[in-house]
Design a protein around this motif. Structure first.
Motif, PDB file in Angstrom:
ATOM      1  N   LEU A  98      44.518  33.892  47.229  1.00  0.00           N
ATOM      2  CA  LEU A  98      43.235  33.771  47.918  1.00  0.00           C
ATOM      3  C   LEU A  98      43.469  32.856  49.112  1.00  0.00           C
ATOM      4  N   ASN A  99      42.726  33.048  50.186  1.00  0.00           N
ATOM      5  CA  ASN A  99      42.881  32.100  51.294  1.00  0.00           C
ATOM      6  C   ASN A  99      41.587  31.342  51.545  1.00  0.00           C
ATOM      7  N   PHE A 100      41.708  30.234  52.245  1.00  0.00           N
ATOM      8  CA  PHE A 100      40.586  29.322  52.462  1.00  0.00           C
ATOM      9  C   PHE A 100      39.400  30.028  53.102  1.00  0.00           C
ATOM     10  N   VAL A 101      39.671  30.876  54.097  1.00  0.00           N
ATOM     11  CA  VAL A 101      38.592  31.530  54.849  1.00  0.00           C
ATOM     12  C   VAL A 101      37.750  32.433  53.959  1.00  0.00           C
ATOM     13  N   GLU A 102      38.400  33.290  53.158  1.00  0.00           N
ATOM     14  CA  GLU A 102      37.631  34.204  52.317  1.00  0.00           C
ATOM     15  C   GLU A 102      36.927  33.464  51.177  1.00  0.00           C
ATOM     16  N   LEU A 103      37.544  32.397  50.685  1.00  0.00           N
ATOM     17  CA  LEU A 103      36.900  31.604  49.637  1.00  0.00           C
ATOM     18  C   LEU A 103      35.670  30.886  50.198  1.00  0.00           C
ATOM     19  N   ARG A 104      35.776  30.410  51.436  1.00  0.00           N
ATOM     20  CA  ARG A 104      34.644  29.751  52.098  1.00  0.00           C
ATOM     21  C   ARG A 104      33.503  30.748  52.346  1.00  0.00           C
ATOM     22  N   MET A 105      33.857  31.974  52.732  1.00  0.00           N
ATOM     23  CA  MET A 105      32.836  33.003  52.958  1.00  0.00           C
ATOM     24  C   MET A 105      32.097  33.327  51.657  1.00  0.00           C
ATOM     25  N   LEU A 106      32.846  33.406  50.556  1.00  0.00           N
ATOM     26  CA  LEU A 106      32.227  33.672  49.256  1.00  0.00           C
ATOM     27  C   LEU A 106      31.304  32.517  48.868  1.00  0.00           C
ATOM     28  N   TYR A 107      31.780  31.303  49.065  1.00  0.00           N
ATOM     29  CA  TYR A 107      30.985  30.105  48.762  1.00  0.00           C
ATOM     30  C   TYR A 107      29.685  30.103  49.556  1.00  0.00           C
ATOM     31  N   ASP A 108      29.769  30.352  50.863  1.00  0.00           N
ATOM     32  CA  ASP A 108      28.583  30.348  51.719  1.00  0.00           C
ATOM     33  C   ASP A 108      27.589  31.424  51.294  1.00  0.00           C
ATOM     34  N   THR A 109      28.113  32.596  50.954  1.00  0.00           N
ATOM     35  CA  THR A 109      27.256  33.711  50.523  1.00  0.00           C
ATOM     36  C   THR A 109      26.518  33.375  49.239  1.00  0.00           C
ATOM     37  N   LEU A 110      27.248  32.849  48.247  1.00  0.00           N
ATOM     38  CA  LEU A 110      26.645  32.519  46.961  1.00  0.00           C
ATOM     39  C   LEU A 110      25.654  31.362  47.076  1.00  0.00           C
ATOM     40  N   LYS A 111      25.997  30.391  47.895  1.00  0.00           N
ATOM     41  CA  LYS A 111      25.146  29.196  48.019  1.00  0.00           C
ATOM     42  C   LYS A 111      23.783  29.528  48.619  1.00  0.00           C
ATOM     43  N   LYS A 112      23.736  30.523  49.509  1.00  0.00           N
ATOM     44  CA  LYS A 112      22.470  30.912  50.141  1.00  0.00           C
ATOM     45  C   LYS A 112      21.531  31.618  49.166  1.00  0.00           C
ATOM     46  N   MET A 113      22.098  32.144  48.094  1.00  0.00           N
ATOM     47  CA  MET A 113      21.300  32.908  47.129  1.00  0.00           C
ATOM     48  C   MET A 113      20.663  32.007  46.074  1.00  0.00           C
ATOM     49  N   THR A 114      19.613  32.503  45.478  1.00  0.00           N
ATOM     50  CA  THR A 114      19.019  31.809  44.337  1.00  0.00           C
ATOM     51  C   THR A 114      19.862  32.111  43.096  1.00  0.00           C
ATOM     52  N   PHE A 115      19.619  31.363  42.049  1.00  0.00           N
ATOM     53  CA  PHE A 115      20.300  31.583  40.772  1.00  0.00           C
ATOM     54  C   PHE A 115      20.121  33.035  40.319  1.00  0.00           C
ATOM     55  N   GLU A 116      18.904  33.536  40.404  1.00  0.00           N
ATOM     56  CA  GLU A 116      18.596  34.901  39.971  1.00  0.00           C
ATOM     57  C   GLU A 116      19.297  35.932  40.851  1.00  0.00           C
ATOM     58  N   GLU A 117      19.372  35.677  42.150  1.00  0.00           N
ATOM     59  CA  GLU A 117      20.033  36.616  43.068  1.00  0.00           C
ATOM     60  C   GLU A 117      21.524  36.714  42.790  1.00  0.00           C
ATOM     61  N   ARG A 118      22.149  35.589  42.439  1.00  0.00           N
ATOM     62  CA  ARG A 118      23.586  35.622  42.108  1.00  0.00           C
ATOM     63  C   ARG A 118      23.829  36.496  40.885  1.00  0.00           C
ATOM     64  N   ILE A 119      22.951  36.378  39.898  1.00  0.00           N
ATOM     65  CA  ILE A 119      23.086  37.185  38.677  1.00  0.00           C
ATOM     66  C   ILE A 119      22.909  38.665  39.011  1.00  0.00           C
ATOM     67  N   LYS A 120      21.906  38.983  39.827  1.00  0.00           N
ATOM     68  CA  LYS A 120      21.598  40.377  40.152  1.00  0.00           C
ATOM     69  C   LYS A 120      22.626  41.003  41.101  1.00  0.00           C
ATOM     70  N   ASN A 121      22.938  40.311  42.196  1.00  0.00           N
ATOM     71  CA  ASN A 121      23.788  40.894  43.241  1.00  0.00           C
ATOM     72  C   ASN A 121      25.274  40.868  42.915  1.00  0.00           C
ATOM     73  N   PHE A 122      25.707  39.838  42.165  1.00  0.00           N
ATOM     74  CA  PHE A 122      27.127  39.714  41.852  1.00  0.00           C
ATOM     75  C   PHE A 122      27.440  39.932  40.375  1.00  0.00           C
ATOM     76  N   LYS A 123      26.409  40.312  39.610  1.00  0.00           N
ATOM     77  CA  LYS A 123      26.590  40.586  38.176  1.00  0.00           C
ATOM     78  C   LYS A 123      27.194  39.384  37.439  1.00  0.00           C
ATOM     79  N   LEU A 124      26.769  38.182  37.838  1.00  0.00           N
ATOM     80  CA  LEU A 124      27.278  36.972  37.193  1.00  0.00           C
ATOM     81  C   LEU A 124      26.481  36.689  35.923  1.00  0.00           C
ATOM     82  N   ASN A 125      27.160  36.200  34.902  1.00  0.00           N
ATOM     83  CA  ASN A 125      26.464  35.751  33.702  1.00  0.00           C
ATOM     84  C   ASN A 125      25.681  34.480  34.035  1.00  0.00           C
ATOM     85  N   PRO A 126      24.567  34.238  33.346  1.00  0.00           N
ATOM     86  CA  PRO A 126      23.777  33.034  33.624  1.00  0.00           C
ATOM     87  C   PRO A 126      24.587  31.743  33.507  1.00  0.00           C
TER      88      PRO A 126
END
Length: 300
Positions: A223-251
């Protein structure tokens, strides 16, 4: 002729309890270790310990029930040897000793409390030196847990320095990380970045494993810093519920993945290590490797 021996590993962490059973298959020319069962129970002991200083009666009961279940499974699978380890939350819990005694009485399982550095050494035994398909001599291994972060620098194939910080995902979510610990963390990382050149960074823990999958990377693919940072920024902007729905994350993953990625990005930046290898191993894998090696020596 093939013989079978079964071993098990338990990891009582600050975020979850993990349980792994493996078969050691012995033939005339080799020994193979095959995973047959894996369970993860999100007990989250750290939510109690990092705010109240002790394990609550509710989580204590959940943990004991889980351990009794694991004991039944070990009996069913005819486990010959096991090792159970507890980490950061149990180390700090004022009633940790009482809880471990109750576990022993109710399940028959003896649990040892290990230090952060012992934890890092056990994970290293799971095959971290050959992560990415090469045997690297100079590397920085970082393991991010619920209660602590362990960093070990290997130079020339040996441990050059190791650090354990009381800075983990559950602790961060509970705002239970002291400012002096944050400053110490950054200070030590800068020293590592100044002292070592071209370190390969190896990351372990459930959150970096999940990040690798979210980025559609194969096991061992950097993994590289840039793509990990992009993932972090994307997830951080979302609500807890949006992360579960959009990325299929477990609670149990949708909240802790944010502070975890922040820790990995901080280490990558301050240690000047822009790429991260994720071997997809953890404490239970290291315990199994050590038990497997012990069995091999015993049967020689």
């Amino acid at each position: 002729m093939r013989d079978m021996n079964t071993i098990a590993a338990l990891d009582i962490g600050s975020n979850a309890v993990r349980f792994l059973i493996c078969n050691i298959e012995e033939s005339c020319d080799a020994k193979k270790c095959r995973k047959v069962a894996f369970l993860r129970v999100p007990v989250r002991l750290g939510e109690d310990v990092f705010t109240e200083g002790r394990i609550s009666s509710r989580r204590r009961a959940l943990l004991c029930e889980a351990m009794q279940g694991f004991a039944h499974l070990m009996k069913t699978f005819d486990v010959k040897d096991y090792r159970a380890c507890a980490t950061s939350a149990m180390r700090e819990a004022k009633n940790g000793g009482e809880v471990l005694e109750e576990i022993r009485e109710k399940s028959g399982i003896s649990v040892e409390v290990i230090s952060g550095l012992e934890e890092a050494e056990i994970i290293y035994a799971a095959g971290v030196p050959t992560a990415g398909g090469e045997n690297w001599k100079d590397s920085l291994h970082i393991d991010v847990g619920g209660g602590s972060t362990e960093i070990v620098v290997y130079a020339g194939g040996r441990v050059a320095e190791s650090h354990s910080f009381r800075l983990g995902t559950v602790r961060m979510l509970k705002n239970a990380v002291k400012e002096e610990e944050k400053e110490l963390f950054k200070s030590e990382l800068r020293k590592i970045g100044d002292k070592y050149q071209n370190l390969r960074m190896i990351g372990s823990g459930g959150n970096i494993n999940k990040a690798q999958k979210l980025l559609n990377k194969r096991v061992g693919e950097p993994l590289n810093f840039v793509e990990l940072r992009m993932l972090y920024d994307t997830l951080k902007k979302m609500t807890f519920e949006e992360r579960i729905k959009n990325f299929k994350l477990n609670p149990y993953r949708a909240d802790v993945i944010i502070p975890a990625l922040k820790i990995f990005l901080t280490v990558s930046k301050l240690c000047r290590a822009p790429t991260i290898i994720v071997p997809q191993v953890g404490l239970v894998d290291g315990i199994i490797s050590i038990l497997h090696a012990k069995q091999s020596v015993k049967n020689r």
